[in-house]
Scaffold this motif. Structure first.
Motif, mmCIF file in Angstrom:
data_model
loop_
_atom_site.group_PDB
_atom_site.id
_atom_site.type_symbol
_atom_site.label_atom_id
_atom_site.label_comp_id
_atom_site.label_asym_id
_atom_site.label_seq_id
_atom_site.Cartn_x
_atom_site.Cartn_y
_atom_site.Cartn_z
ATOM 1 N N LYS A 130 0.933 -1.256 -0.088
ATOM 2 C CA LYS A 130 0.160 0.037 -0.174
ATOM 3 C C LYS A 130 0.981 1.327 0.042
ATOM 4 N N LEU A 131 0.476 2.340 -0.707
ATOM 5 C CA LEU A 131 1.192 3.466 -0.980
ATOM 6 C C LEU A 131 0.833 4.440 0.174
ATOM 7 N N SER A 132 1.589 5.156 0.605
ATOM 8 C CA SER A 132 1.585 6.383 1.623
ATOM 9 C C SER A 132 0.798 7.466 1.037
ATOM 10 N N LYS A 133 -0.024 8.169 1.539
ATOM 11 C CA LYS A 133 -0.873 9.367 1.247
ATOM 12 C C LYS A 133 0.170 10.264 0.334
ATOM 13 N N ASN A 134 1.306 10.492 0.779
ATOM 14 C CA ASN A 134 2.060 11.420 0.285
ATOM 15 C C ASN A 134 2.806 10.593 -1.230
ATOM 16 N N ASP A 135 2.891 9.548 -1.184
ATOM 17 C CA ASP A 135 3.228 9.078 -2.480
ATOM 18 C C ASP A 135 2.128 9.044 -3.510
ATOM 19 N N TYR A 172 -25.214 6.985 -18.861
ATOM 20 C CA TYR A 172 -25.149 7.389 -20.304
ATOM 21 C C TYR A 172 -23.845 7.697 -20.920
ATOM 22 N N ASN A 173 -23.545 9.008 -20.815
ATOM 23 C CA ASN A 173 -22.029 9.225 -21.382
ATOM 24 C C ASN A 173 -21.131 9.633 -20.416
ATOM 25 N N VAL A 174 -21.254 9.188 -19.152
ATOM 26 C CA VAL A 174 -20.412 9.484 -18.116
ATOM 27 C C VAL A 174 -19.626 8.212 -17.522
ATOM 28 N N LEU A 175 -18.517 8.179 -17.164
ATOM 29 C CA LEU A 175 -17.986 6.879 -16.920
ATOM 30 C C LEU A 175 -17.075 7.313 -15.603
ATOM 31 N N SER A 176 -17.472 6.595 -14.364
ATOM 32 C CA SER A 176 -17.013 7.082 -13.183
ATOM 33 C C SER A 176 -15.990 5.786 -12.761
ATOM 34 N N ILE A 177 -14.965 5.972 -12.433
ATOM 35 C CA ILE A 177 -13.964 4.991 -11.949
ATOM 36 C C ILE A 177 -13.210 5.125 -10.691
ATOM 37 N N SER A 178 -13.294 4.101 -9.886
ATOM 38 C CA SER A 178 -12.501 4.010 -8.571
ATOM 39 C C SER A 178 -11.564 2.804 -8.603
ATOM 40 N N LEU A 179 -10.203 3.170 -8.135
ATOM 41 C CA LEU A 179 -9.282 2.040 -8.252
ATOM 42 C C LEU A 179 -8.544 2.011 -7.021
ATOM 43 N N SER A 180 -8.522 0.695 -6.333
ATOM 44 C CA SER A 180 -8.007 0.696 -5.084
ATOM 45 C C SER A 180 -7.609 -0.971 -5.238
ATOM 46 N N THR A 181 -6.604 -1.323 -4.434
ATOM 47 C CA THR A 181 -6.033 -3.002 -4.586
ATOM 48 C C THR A 181 -6.755 -3.232 -3.181
ATOM 49 N N HIS A 182 -7.546 -4.109 -3.233
ATOM 50 C CA HIS A 182 -8.327 -4.970 -2.142
ATOM 51 C C HIS A 182 -7.628 -5.570 -1.302
ATOM 52 N N ASP A 183 -6.587 -6.167 -2.052
ATOM 53 C CA ASP A 183 -5.661 -7.293 -0.870
ATOM 54 C C ASP A 183 -4.691 -6.316 -0.157
ATOM 55 N N ALA A 184 -4.549 -5.250 -0.449
ATOM 56 C CA ALA A 184 -3.741 -4.273 0.161
ATOM 57 C C ALA A 184 -4.315 -3.131 1.021
ATOM 58 N N ASP A 185 -5.669 -3.165 0.766
ATOM 59 C CA ASP A 185 -6.615 -2.315 1.678
ATOM 60 C C ASP A 185 -6.404 -1.001 1.093
ATOM 61 N N GLY A 186 -5.972 -0.571 0.069
ATOM 62 C CA GLY A 186 -5.495 0.859 -0.339
ATOM 63 C C GLY A 186 -5.032 0.863 -1.804
ATOM 64 N N VAL A 187 -4.576 1.845 -1.842
ATOM 65 C CA VAL A 187 -3.967 2.276 -3.257
ATOM 66 C C VAL A 187 -2.382 1.682 -3.466
ATOM 67 N N THR A 188 -2.090 1.040 -4.462
ATOM 68 C CA THR A 188 -0.836 0.723 -4.794
ATOM 69 C C THR A 188 -0.215 0.938 -6.186
ATOM 70 N N ASP A 189 0.912 0.545 -6.611
ATOM 71 C CA ASP A 189 1.370 0.702 -7.808
ATOM 72 C C ASP A 189 0.555 -0.018 -9.124
ATOM 73 N N LYS A 190 -0.189 -0.934 -8.488
ATOM 74 C CA LYS A 190 -1.091 -1.545 -9.607
ATOM 75 C C LYS A 190 -2.252 -0.568 -10.005
ATOM 76 N N ASP A 191 -2.886 0.160 -9.210
ATOM 77 C CA ASP A 191 -3.837 1.241 -9.410
ATOM 78 C C ASP A 191 -3.324 2.279 -10.278
ATOM 79 N N PHE A 192 -2.157 2.649 -10.230
ATOM 80 C CA PHE A 192 -1.452 3.592 -10.924
ATOM 81 C C PHE A 192 -1.258 3.124 -12.401
ATOM 82 N N LYS A 193 -0.610 1.835 -12.556
ATOM 83 C CA LYS A 193 -0.562 1.400 -13.725
ATOM 84 C C LYS A 193 -1.841 1.325 -14.498
ATOM 85 N N LEU A 194 -2.878 0.680 -13.952
ATOM 86 C CA LEU A 194 -4.164 0.844 -14.721
ATOM 87 C C LEU A 194 -4.712 2.131 -15.110
#
Length: 96
Positions: A3-8, A62-84
């Motif tokens: 999991k990445l830090s908030k600062n990262d 309709y014409n709006v796509l909303s996306i949320s990314l997090s890595t559930h196994d890490a319980d937060g945001v990881t490098d994998k989320d940024f790659k996607l």
């Protein structure tokens, strides 16, 4: 995946201005000309998700796509989320 830090996360988001960090995930919303264009982008994103074996929480109205990314196994945001997120940005740019 670590999991990445908030600062990262905030530092990496400087390169992704359409994305925001809140609720333990990175989020973006994209608006297209019509439903067909939105669905086309979603289809292309789906192939990238499969290739990375990482899948977003997303919603389409309709014409709006909303996306949320997090890595559930890490319980937060990881490098994998940024790659996607970067892959999604490239697809969105091609659609425009």
């Amino acid at each position: 995946m670590e999991k990445l830090s908030k600062n990262d996360i905030e530092t990496r988001l400087l390169r992704l201005p359409d994305w925001e960090y809140f609720d333990n995930a990175i989020h973006a919303e994209f608006e297209f000309e019509n439903f067909k264009d939105c669905f086309s982008a979603m289809s292309r994103i789906a192939f990238e998700c499969e290739a990375l074996n990482h899948h977003p929480d997303w919603k389409n109205v309709y014409n709006v796509l909303s996306i949320s990314l997090s890595t559930h196994d890490a319980d937060g945001v990881t490098d994998k989320d940024f790659k996607l997120a970067q892959a999604i940005e490239a697809i969105i740019e091609e659609e425009e």
